[in-house]
Design a protein around this motif. Structure first.
Motif, PDB file in Angstrom:
ATOM      1  N   GLY A 198       0.810  -1.212   0.000  1.00  0.00           N
ATOM      2  CA  GLY A 198       0.000   0.000   0.000  1.00  0.00           C
ATOM      3  C   GLY A 198       0.841   1.258   0.000  1.00  0.00           C
ATOM      4  O   GLY A 198       0.530   2.228  -0.698  1.00  0.00           O
ATOM      5  N   MET A 199       1.951   1.221   0.747  1.00  0.00           N
ATOM      6  CA  MET A 199       2.838   2.388   0.764  1.00  0.00           C
ATOM      7  C   MET A 199       3.497   2.581  -0.603  1.00  0.00           C
ATOM      8  O   MET A 199       3.589   3.697  -1.117  1.00  0.00           O
ATOM      9  CB  MET A 199       3.926   2.220   1.830  1.00  0.00           C
ATOM     10  CG  MET A 199       3.428   2.053   3.261  1.00  0.00           C
ATOM     11  SD  MET A 199       2.246   3.301   3.761  1.00  0.00           S
ATOM     12  CE  MET A 199       0.711   2.409   3.526  1.00  0.00           C
TER      13      MET A 199
ATOM     14  N   ALA B 121       0.993   3.930  -3.275  1.00  0.00           N
ATOM     15  CA  ALA B 121       0.489   5.284  -3.048  1.00  0.00           C
ATOM     16  C   ALA B 121       1.578   6.344  -3.169  1.00  0.00           C
ATOM     17  O   ALA B 121       1.285   7.516  -3.415  1.00  0.00           O
ATOM     18  CB  ALA B 121      -0.152   5.370  -1.661  1.00  0.00           C
ATOM     19  N   LYS B 122       2.826   5.930  -3.018  1.00  0.00           N
ATOM     20  CA  LYS B 122       3.904   6.908  -2.959  1.00  0.00           C
ATOM     21  C   LYS B 122       4.126   7.646  -4.279  1.00  0.00           C
ATOM     22  O   LYS B 122       4.425   8.836  -4.297  1.00  0.00           O
ATOM     23  CB  LYS B 122       5.204   6.197  -2.554  1.00  0.00           C
ATOM     24  CG  LYS B 122       6.406   7.122  -2.458  1.00  0.00           C
ATOM     25  CD  LYS B 122       7.688   6.329  -2.273  1.00  0.00           C
ATOM     26  CE  LYS B 122       8.896   7.235  -2.354  1.00  0.00           C
ATOM     27  NZ  LYS B 122      10.150   6.471  -2.444  1.00  0.00           N
TER      28      LYS B 122
ATOM     29  N   CYS C  44      -4.958  -2.315  -1.892  1.00  0.00           N
ATOM     30  CA  CYS C  44      -3.903  -1.422  -1.410  1.00  0.00           C
ATOM     31  C   CYS C  44      -3.820  -0.171  -2.263  1.00  0.00           C
ATOM     32  O   CYS C  44      -3.629   0.943  -1.755  1.00  0.00           O
ATOM     33  CB  CYS C  44      -2.554  -2.143  -1.433  1.00  0.00           C
ATOM     34  SG  CYS C  44      -2.381  -3.425  -0.195  1.00  0.00           S
TER      35      CYS C  44
ATOM     36  N   GLY D 204      -4.505   3.009  -0.408  1.00  0.00           N
ATOM     37  CA  GLY D 204      -3.328   3.857  -0.332  1.00  0.00           C
ATOM     38  C   GLY D 204      -3.528   5.176  -1.049  1.00  0.00           C
ATOM     39  O   GLY D 204      -3.192   6.250  -0.523  1.00  0.00           O
ATOM     40  N   SER D 205      -4.082   5.109  -2.267  1.00  0.00           N
ATOM     41  CA  SER D 205      -4.321   6.336  -3.018  1.00  0.00           C
ATOM     42  C   SER D 205      -5.316   7.236  -2.306  1.00  0.00           C
ATOM     43  O   SER D 205      -5.145   8.451  -2.241  1.00  0.00           O
ATOM     44  CB  SER D 205      -4.819   6.000  -4.431  1.00  0.00           C
ATOM     45  OG  SER D 205      -3.845   5.301  -5.157  1.00  0.00           O
TER      46      SER D 205
ATOM     47  N   MET E   4       3.529   7.391   5.955  1.00  0.00           N
ATOM     48  CA  MET E   4       4.034   6.176   5.313  1.00  0.00           C
ATOM     49  C   MET E   4       5.108   5.505   6.157  1.00  0.00           C
ATOM     50  O   MET E   4       5.143   4.275   6.291  1.00  0.00           O
ATOM     51  CB  MET E   4       4.605   6.510   3.927  1.00  0.00           C
ATOM     52  CG  MET E   4       3.576   6.912   2.895  1.00  0.00           C
ATOM     53  SD  MET E   4       4.360   7.278   1.295  1.00  0.00           S
ATOM     54  CE  MET E   4       2.968   7.978   0.397  1.00  0.00           C
TER      55      MET E   4
END
Length: 534
Positions: A310-311, A314-315, A434, A438-439, A461
């Motif tokens: 997920g991190m 989304a990063k 995720c 995450g987003s 994060m």
């Protein structure tokens, strides 16, 4: 239920069945060098296309919002050319307040596109993975390439005709209907499992796919920056569509199927939705389907994977918006160079370090090291105020991408050969969730905090990576307690009696205990029928 002479009397002890050892040695398909080359070329082209499209997405959204959004006078504030404000500007005709609003709107729009694509793709991809255990891996690759080719072709047309950005929702919906390019990657990971035996080599080969993707990304990141600067956003999406079309033809005519169709492929039962769901959930309800791994360890690993992936998912969008904003204000070309360095250090170098660390420790410990690396990188990123600080963050995060592929490998090594498609369907369901979660979380965090502390999203994060590291540490402790988990995955491709813990039941001990207690009542039938755990 019938048994052969060599069947274990306690069938639930999947990890200590001698017949399972022979099965694992003989069921994986041996591939030629040419097949491996074709597979890696296809992965390279897919990565070039996907990363090229990914880089253009965030920048196109930001440009469109900046050009087409009319802001209230209260937000527009002082003109960018006014004295005293020049040092805070990233664009000639935008005030700092206006740029902040553009950043917020861009983050939200990026989130909406992601939600559209992933929500549609979630159920599709889950079924695709399960059915690949019946019909093979090749159809998934074909569908994944086809929908991405259509997606980027339509995007090129809409951008060329200067349609409203909302038309791009159609493109992302089409991609979701085919499971996105995740269908291709799902089939590739399952294919690696089909062609390798259990052991550290499988987890490294799965991680190596990420390295190939990383190497491909080097050229894509730099080229995308120049293409956007020189030609705009039309041709870069046409190139992405062309690359997906090229891989589509390669899969159809050159790719060798690694999973033979089973008898279930032609039966009505295999296409039953309830049966498909049963196969997917059997990893949680039947201990034998996950190689005797205790459910507690399986669930802890799953949660750790969800947080780590997920991190990572989304990063990307947040990071591009972050470096487009003040104080960096980078151009597309500079972003391309930065992304290329990041991919090389964190993906290529990081994955190669796995091979070195495998000489000294196990997969779980390497994952923990990766989480520590990610925490350091996120903290450095959150407080960066100069360009060189961003590159320091890259160096600190050398191992940050390692946990996700290694956890995939751990799962694959414990699951039975005929359940690899169902396994990776589960994994990609988690990856889609995720991506959605995450987003949603981090685009909103960035949108709401970039006026006060732009790096707050990266600090959050880092906190999630810390939780992942703690969970992986718990997993190591549980592994040492249960012991049975290591029967399949430590040492070489197969376990040995000597590699077991002293308090773990061996095949001989199980047989001895059973014979002593049931010698007069149980007779082992001389048959060759295999045991079906479902």
């Amino acid at each position: 239920m019938a048994f052969s002479e060599n069947s274990p009397i306690v069938p639930g002890k999947r990890g200590i069945n001698e017949n399972d050892k022979k099965t694992d040695e003989t069921t994986h398909v041996v591939t030629s060098t040419s097949d491996i080359i074709i597979r890696n070329i296809n992965i390279t082209l897919i990565s070039l296309a996907a990363i090229t499209g990914y880089v253009s997405k965030a920048q196109y959204i930001h440009k469109w919002v900046s050009v087409n959004t009319v802001l209230p006078e209260a937000i527009q504030g002082v003109n960018a050319s006014s004295p005293g404000n020049i040092s805070q500007q990233c664009a000639t005709n935008s005030s700092s307040d206006a740029e902040n609003e553009y950043q917020r709107l861009s983050a939200r729009m990026s989130l909406y596109f992601t939600l559209t694509e992933k929500m549609i793709g979630l159920p599709v991809l889950s079924l695709f993975g399960i059915y690949s255990d019946f019909i093979g891996r090749k159809p998934l690759m074909i569908v994944g390439c086809l929908v991405e080719c259509i997606k980027y072709g339509m995007m090129s047309f809409f951008i060329y005709e200067d349609f409203h950005i909302n038309y791009l929702f159609v493109c992302y919906a089409v991609s979701g209907l085919g499971g996105t390019y995740y269908s291709f990657h799902l089939a590739n990971f399952a294919s690696v499992a089909d062609t390798t035996a259990r052991g550290k080599q499988r987890s490294f080969n799965i991680a190596l796919i990420d390295a190939v993707i990383g190497i491909s990304g080097l050229a894509a990141q730099i080229a995308a920056g120049y293409l956007i600067k020189i030609t705009g956003f039309v041709y870069i999406n046409m190139i992405a569509a062309g690359l997906f079309a090229l891989v589509l033809l390669s899969v159809i005519f050159l790719y060798k199927e690694t999973h033979v169709k089973t008898k279930l492929a032609n039966s009505a039962k295999s296409w039953n939705i309830c049966y498909a769901i049963k196969r997917m959930t059997s990893l949680y309800t039947h201990k034998g389907q996950r190689g005797n791994m205790p459910l507690s360890i399986f669930l802890v690993l799953t949660i750790a994977f969800v947080l780590v992936y997920g991190m990572g998912s989304a990063k990307g969008d947040v990071e591009i918006l972050y470096i487009l904003n003040f104080p960096f204000c980078w151009s597309s070309v500079k972003i391309g160079y930065y992304s290329a360095v990041q991919v090389f250090v964190q993906t290529v170098v990081g994955i190669m370090l796995i091979k070195v660390l495998h000489l000294f420790t196990n997969d779980e410990m390497i994952c923990i090291i990766g989480c520590i690396s990610a925490i350091a990188s996120m903290i450095a990123m959150s407080f960066a105020t100069r360009d060189w600080m961003l590159y320091i963050a890259i160096g600190l995060g050398t191992m940050c991408v390692v946990p996700a592929p290694l956890i995939r490998g751990i799962f694959s090594k414990t699951v039975l050969p005929d359940k690899q498609g169902a396994l990776f369907a589960n994994i990609y369901i988690f990856e889609i969730l995720c991506g959605l979660g995450g987003s949603t979380i981090f685009n909103n965090i960035y949108a709401e905090t970039q006026t006060t502390m732009k790096g707050m999203a990266f600090l959050v994060m880092a906190g999630f990576y810390l939780i992942s590291g703690i969970l992986l540490t718990i997993c190591m402790c549980l592994t040492s307690v249960w012991g049975t988990y290591n029967l399949f995955i430590q040492g070489g491709s197969e376990p040995s009696v000597n590699s077991r813990r002293s308090d773990t039941l061996s095949l001989d001990n199980v047989n001895l205990q059973q014979r002593e207690s049931h010698d007069t009542t149980i007779k082992v039938k001389q048959e060759t029928e295999s045991v079906d755990y479902l």
